[in-house]
Design an enzyme around this catalytic site. Sequence first.
Site, PDB file in Angstrom:
ATOM      1  N   GLY A  25      -5.412  -8.926   3.041  1.00  0.00           N
ATOM      2  CA  GLY A  25      -6.052  -8.027   2.082  1.00  0.00           C
ATOM      3  C   GLY A  25      -5.293  -7.812   0.799  1.00  0.00           C
ATOM      4  O   GLY A  25      -5.191  -6.679   0.302  1.00  0.00           O
ATOM      5  N   THR A  26      -4.758  -8.900   0.235  1.00  0.00           N
ATOM      6  CA  THR A  26      -4.141  -8.762  -1.085  1.00  0.00           C
ATOM      7  C   THR A  26      -4.651  -9.873  -1.999  1.00  0.00           C
ATOM      8  O   THR A  26      -4.833 -11.012  -1.565  1.00  0.00           O
ATOM      9  CB  THR A  26      -2.597  -8.756  -1.017  1.00  0.00           C
ATOM     10  OG1 THR A  26      -2.064  -8.638  -2.347  1.00  0.00           O
ATOM     11  CG2 THR A  26      -2.048 -10.008  -0.361  1.00  0.00           C
ATOM     12  N   SER A  27      -4.833  -9.536  -3.264  1.00  0.00           N
ATOM     13  CA  SER A  27      -5.433 -10.490  -4.213  1.00  0.00           C
ATOM     14  C   SER A  27      -4.410 -11.485  -4.740  1.00  0.00           C
ATOM     15  O   SER A  27      -4.751 -12.433  -5.435  1.00  0.00           O
ATOM     16  CB  SER A  27      -6.052  -9.723  -5.389  1.00  0.00           C
ATOM     17  OG  SER A  27      -5.055  -8.914  -6.004  1.00  0.00           O
ATOM     18  N   CYS A  41      13.227  20.011  -8.364  1.00  0.00           N
ATOM     19  CA  CYS A  41      13.755  19.245  -7.236  1.00  0.00           C
ATOM     20  C   CYS A  41      14.332  20.209  -6.200  1.00  0.00           C
ATOM     21  O   CYS A  41      15.145  21.075  -6.545  1.00  0.00           O
ATOM     22  CB  CYS A  41      14.853  18.291  -7.719  1.00  0.00           C
ATOM     23  SG  CYS A  41      15.728  17.463  -6.380  1.00  0.00           S
ATOM     24  N   ASN A  99       0.822  -1.210   0.000  1.00  0.00           N
ATOM     25  CA  ASN A  99       0.000   0.000   0.000  1.00  0.00           C
ATOM     26  C   ASN A  99       0.854   1.257   0.000  1.00  0.00           C
ATOM     27  O   ASN A  99       1.924   1.290   0.616  1.00  0.00           O
ATOM     28  CB  ASN A  99      -0.925   0.011   1.231  1.00  0.00           C
ATOM     29  CG  ASN A  99      -1.883  -1.163   1.210  1.00  0.00           C
ATOM     30  OD1 ASN A  99      -2.137  -1.760   0.156  1.00  0.00           O
ATOM     31  ND2 ASN A  99      -2.373  -1.539   2.368  1.00  0.00           N
ATOM     32  N   ALA A 138     -10.961  -7.893   7.493  1.00  0.00           N
ATOM     33  CA  ALA A 138      -9.736  -7.921   8.321  1.00  0.00           C
ATOM     34  C   ALA A 138      -9.908  -7.124   9.609  1.00  0.00           C
ATOM     35  O   ALA A 138      -9.293  -7.445  10.626  1.00  0.00           O
ATOM     36  CB  ALA A 138      -8.563  -7.373   7.511  1.00  0.00           C
ATOM     37  N   HIS A 162       6.016  -0.920  -2.606  1.00  0.00           N
ATOM     38  CA  HIS A 162       5.535  -0.265  -3.830  1.00  0.00           C
ATOM     39  C   HIS A 162       5.564   1.247  -3.694  1.00  0.00           C
ATOM     40  O   HIS A 162       4.998   1.952  -4.524  1.00  0.00           O
ATOM     41  CB  HIS A 162       4.096  -0.719  -4.149  1.00  0.00           C
ATOM     42  CG  HIS A 162       4.031  -2.147  -4.602  1.00  0.00           C
ATOM     43  ND1 HIS A 162       2.826  -2.800  -4.786  1.00  0.00           N
ATOM     44  CD2 HIS A 162       4.986  -3.057  -4.881  1.00  0.00           C
ATOM     45  CE1 HIS A 162       3.074  -4.049  -5.197  1.00  0.00           C
ATOM     46  NE2 HIS A 162       4.374  -4.222  -5.243  1.00  0.00           N
TER      47      HIS A 162
HETATM   48  C1  BV8 Z   1       8.711  -5.930 -11.406  1.00  0.00           C
HETATM   49  C2  BV8 Z   1       1.708   1.213  -7.979  1.00  0.00           C
HETATM   50  C3  BV8 Z   1      10.754  -6.383 -12.470  1.00  0.00           C
HETATM   51  C4  BV8 Z   1       0.640   2.103  -8.349  1.00  0.00           C
HETATM   52  C5  BV8 Z   1       1.582  -1.134  -8.219  1.00  0.00           C
HETATM   53  C6  BV8 Z   1       3.728 -12.085 -15.687  1.00  0.00           C
HETATM   54  C7  BV8 Z   1       3.750 -12.952 -14.618  1.00  0.00           C
HETATM   55  C8  BV8 Z   1       4.229 -12.537 -13.391  1.00  0.00           C
HETATM   56  C9  BV8 Z   1       4.668 -11.233 -13.203  1.00  0.00           C
HETATM   57  C10 BV8 Z   1       4.631 -10.374 -14.257  1.00  0.00           C
HETATM   58  C11 BV8 Z   1       4.171 -10.791 -15.492  1.00  0.00           C
HETATM   59  N1  BV8 Z   1       4.265  -9.709 -16.316  1.00  0.00           N
HETATM   60  C12 BV8 Z   1       4.750  -8.648 -15.647  1.00  0.00           C
HETATM   61  C13 BV8 Z   1       4.988  -9.044 -14.402  1.00  0.00           C
HETATM   62  C14 BV8 Z   1       5.530  -8.231 -13.324  1.00  0.00           C
HETATM   63  C15 BV8 Z   1       4.502  -7.251 -12.795  1.00  0.00           C
HETATM   64  C16 BV8 Z   1       3.212  -7.949 -12.414  1.00  0.00           C
HETATM   65  O1  BV8 Z   1       3.130  -8.562 -11.362  1.00  0.00           O
HETATM   66  N2  BV8 Z   1       2.190  -7.832 -13.286  1.00  0.00           N
HETATM   67  C17 BV8 Z   1       0.931  -8.481 -12.996  1.00  0.00           C
HETATM   68  C18 BV8 Z   1      -0.193  -7.637 -13.629  1.00  0.00           C
HETATM   69  C19 BV8 Z   1       0.976  -9.904 -13.543  1.00  0.00           C
HETATM   70  N3  BV8 Z   1       5.123  -6.701 -11.619  1.00  0.00           N
HETATM   71  C20 BV8 Z   1       5.862  -5.603 -11.745  1.00  0.00           C
HETATM   72  O2  BV8 Z   1       5.973  -4.946 -12.758  1.00  0.00           O
HETATM   73  C21 BV8 Z   1       6.630  -5.204 -10.486  1.00  0.00           C
HETATM   74  N4  BV8 Z   1       7.983  -4.958 -10.864  1.00  0.00           N
HETATM   75  O3  BV8 Z   1       8.357  -7.063 -11.550  1.00  0.00           O
HETATM   76  O4  BV8 Z   1       9.909  -5.450 -11.801  1.00  0.00           O
HETATM   77  C22 BV8 Z   1      12.089  -5.788 -12.427  1.00  0.00           C
HETATM   78  C23 BV8 Z   1      13.063  -6.415 -11.684  1.00  0.00           C
HETATM   79  C24 BV8 Z   1      14.326  -5.867 -11.668  1.00  0.00           C
HETATM   80  C25 BV8 Z   1      14.579  -4.681 -12.363  1.00  0.00           C
HETATM   81  C26 BV8 Z   1      13.575  -4.028 -13.071  1.00  0.00           C
HETATM   82  C27 BV8 Z   1      12.309  -4.579 -13.104  1.00  0.00           C
HETATM   83  C28 BV8 Z   1       6.081  -3.922  -9.916  1.00  0.00           C
HETATM   84  C29 BV8 Z   1       4.778  -4.205  -9.223  1.00  0.00           C
HETATM   85  C30 BV8 Z   1       4.262  -2.932  -8.548  1.00  0.00           C
HETATM   86  C31 BV8 Z   1       3.342  -2.230  -9.473  1.00  0.00           C
HETATM   87  N5  BV8 Z   1       2.742  -1.107  -8.806  1.00  0.00           N
HETATM   88  N6  BV8 Z   1       1.111  -0.057  -7.679  1.00  0.00           N
HETATM   89  C32 BV8 Z   1      -0.209   2.433  -7.170  1.00  0.00           C
HETATM   90  O5  BV8 Z   1      -0.156   1.732  -6.136  1.00  0.00           O
HETATM   91  O6  BV8 Z   1      -0.951   3.411  -7.322  1.00  0.00           O
HETATM   92  S1  BV8 Z   1       0.712  -2.546  -8.094  1.00  0.00           S
HETATM   93  C33 BV8 Z   1      -0.779  -2.359  -7.286  1.00  0.00           C
HETATM   94  O7  BV8 Z   1      -1.214  -3.708  -7.002  1.00  0.00           O
HETATM   95  C34 BV8 Z   1      -0.760  -1.701  -5.899  1.00  0.00           C
HETATM   96  O8  BV8 Z   1       0.533  -1.426  -5.422  1.00  0.00           O
HETATM   97  C35 BV8 Z   1      -1.393  -2.752  -5.003  1.00  0.00           C
HETATM   98  O9  BV8 Z   1      -0.971  -2.672  -3.722  1.00  0.00           O
HETATM   99  C36 BV8 Z   1      -0.890  -3.976  -5.667  1.00  0.00           C
HETATM  100  C37 BV8 Z   1      -1.496  -5.273  -5.255  1.00  0.00           C
HETATM  101  O10 BV8 Z   1      -2.906  -5.123  -5.262  1.00  0.00           O
HETATM  102  P1  BV8 Z   1      -3.654  -5.522  -3.886  1.00  0.00           P
HETATM  103  O11 BV8 Z   1      -3.057  -4.729  -2.773  1.00  0.00           O
HETATM  104  O12 BV8 Z   1      -3.652  -6.992  -3.734  1.00  0.00           O
HETATM  105  O13 BV8 Z   1      -5.114  -4.944  -4.130  1.00  0.00           O
HETATM  106  P2  BV8 Z   1      -6.315  -5.677  -4.881  1.00  0.00           P
HETATM  107  O14 BV8 Z   1      -7.398  -4.661  -5.061  1.00  0.00           O
HETATM  108  O15 BV8 Z   1      -5.792  -6.434  -6.052  1.00  0.00           O
HETATM  109  O16 BV8 Z   1      -6.808  -6.770  -3.824  1.00  0.00           O
HETATM  110  C38 BV8 Z   1      -7.395  -6.363  -2.605  1.00  0.00           C
HETATM  111  C39 BV8 Z   1      -7.740  -7.643  -1.848  1.00  0.00           C
HETATM  112  O17 BV8 Z   1      -8.283  -7.283  -0.571  1.00  0.00           O
HETATM  113  C40 BV8 Z   1      -8.775  -8.493  -2.552  1.00  0.00           C
HETATM  114  O18 BV8 Z   1      -8.358  -9.855  -2.545  1.00  0.00           O
HETATM  115  C41 BV8 Z   1     -10.044  -8.323  -1.673  1.00  0.00           C
HETATM  116  O19 BV8 Z   1     -10.818  -9.508  -1.638  1.00  0.00           O
HETATM  117  C42 BV8 Z   1      -9.439  -8.051  -0.326  1.00  0.00           C
HETATM  118  N7  BV8 Z   1     -10.264  -7.266   0.589  1.00  0.00           N
HETATM  119  C43 BV8 Z   1     -11.094  -6.232   0.287  1.00  0.00           C
HETATM  120  N8  BV8 Z   1     -11.640  -5.749   1.414  1.00  0.00           N
HETATM  121  C44 BV8 Z   1     -11.140  -6.493   2.448  1.00  0.00           C
HETATM  122  C45 BV8 Z   1     -10.267  -7.454   1.917  1.00  0.00           C
HETATM  123  N9  BV8 Z   1      -9.625  -8.354   2.689  1.00  0.00           N
HETATM  124  C46 BV8 Z   1      -9.860  -8.312   4.013  1.00  0.00           C
HETATM  125  N10 BV8 Z   1     -10.677  -7.403   4.604  1.00  0.00           N
HETATM  126  C47 BV8 Z   1     -11.332  -6.502   3.850  1.00  0.00           C
HETATM  127  N11 BV8 Z   1     -12.151  -5.617   4.454  1.00  0.00           N
END
Ligand code: BV8
Length: 238
Positions: free
Chosen positions: A178-180, A138, A94, A222, A111
């Site tokens: 709380g992460t998907s 800057c 987050n 949560a 992140h």
């Molecule tokens: C990297 C910034 C390499 C913006 C974010 C293919 C396969 C595997 C990986 C990859 C692939 N292709 C590309 C990749 C890598 C890529 C990736 O993972 N892509 C995905 C789409 C497959 N990852 C990257 O690019 C990462 N970097 O790999 O770099 C590298 C290495 C060396 C050198 C150079 C490069 C970078 C990832 C970060 C991206 N930035 N955010 C912003 O935040 O504004 S990601 C974004 O998703 C947020 O940061 C967020 O935190 C994150 C994860 O989402 P969640 O937090 O899980 O949120 P979500 O809504 O999905 O889920 C919420 C959950 O809570 C749900 O399950 C829900 O049921 C639950 N919930 C809801 N309410 C409650 C609850 N649970 C409990 N109680 C409740 N009340």
Amino acid sequence: MTRLYKNIFILTGAGISAESGLSTFRSENGLWNNHRVEDVATIEAYYRNQDFVHQFYNDMRPELFAAKPNPAHLAITKLQKEYPADNISVVTQNVDTLHEKAGNNNVYHIHGQINQIVCMHCGHVFETWGDITSEDSCPKCGTTAMLKPNIVFFGESLLYMDVVDRLLSKCDLFISVGTSGVIYPAAGFVQIAKAYGADTFEFNMETTSNNYLFDKHIYGPAGTTLPQFVDELIKAAK
Ligand code: BV8
């Protein structure tokens, strides 16, 4: 839960902040649904239209500034105060500061953070809750149009990965809240923890993309389930 844990790794995602009123990313009205992720959270988007990306985060800042921690965040503070572990760390995806507002210690924003700005020219990181535009310069090197929210975009490497690697190698309890489980490498941390022998618990409202990797699943908000779990852990340690 009779085991006494010494090193606890708590991974959090947008769901832990949901009960504080903040949008998650992949629910029907989540952040990404209102914006194509390619438009706002990639370095290409930033270079293509810097002020569009700045505006997305400028619009987000006031809500995150005003947000208050909920019982899930506060339960972590209670655990860190009352449970006799050597280390309890929070590794969060987050960009809000609710863990800090709740009094959590050892918080690592892998992140990035909404109230931090990085200069792409000199690397200086500074804090602000205000707006940033391409006309700002800057405060350290004076370069203009090179400021970026200190948020990890897709394709960028995560922050604090040296710390994460060390914490995972030592943890005996891994808790995901709380992460998907969609975004890597964070979604793969549980697998590493398991390989090191940790017990793994997942707190969510529903099953997730990587739920098969967890030993136990605790479903529900949560804000309710985590305080209950923390009380049970503390009681079992007495
Ligand atoms: C990297 C910034 C390499 C913006 C974010 C293919 C396969 C595997 C990986 C990859 C692939 N292709 C590309 C990749 C890598 C890529 C990736 O993972 N892509 C995905 C789409 C497959 N990852 C990257 O690019 C990462 N970097 O790999 O770099 C590298 C290495 C060396 C050198 C150079 C490069 C970078 C990832 C970060 C991206 N930035 N955010 C912003 O935040 O504004 S990601 C974004 O998703 C947020 O940061 C967020 O935190 C994150 C994860 O989402 P969640 O937090 O899980 O949120 P979500 O809504 O999905 O889920 C919420 C959950 O809570 C749900 O399950 C829900 O049921 C639950 N919930 C809801 N309410 C409650 C609850 N649970 C409990 N109680 C409740 N009340």
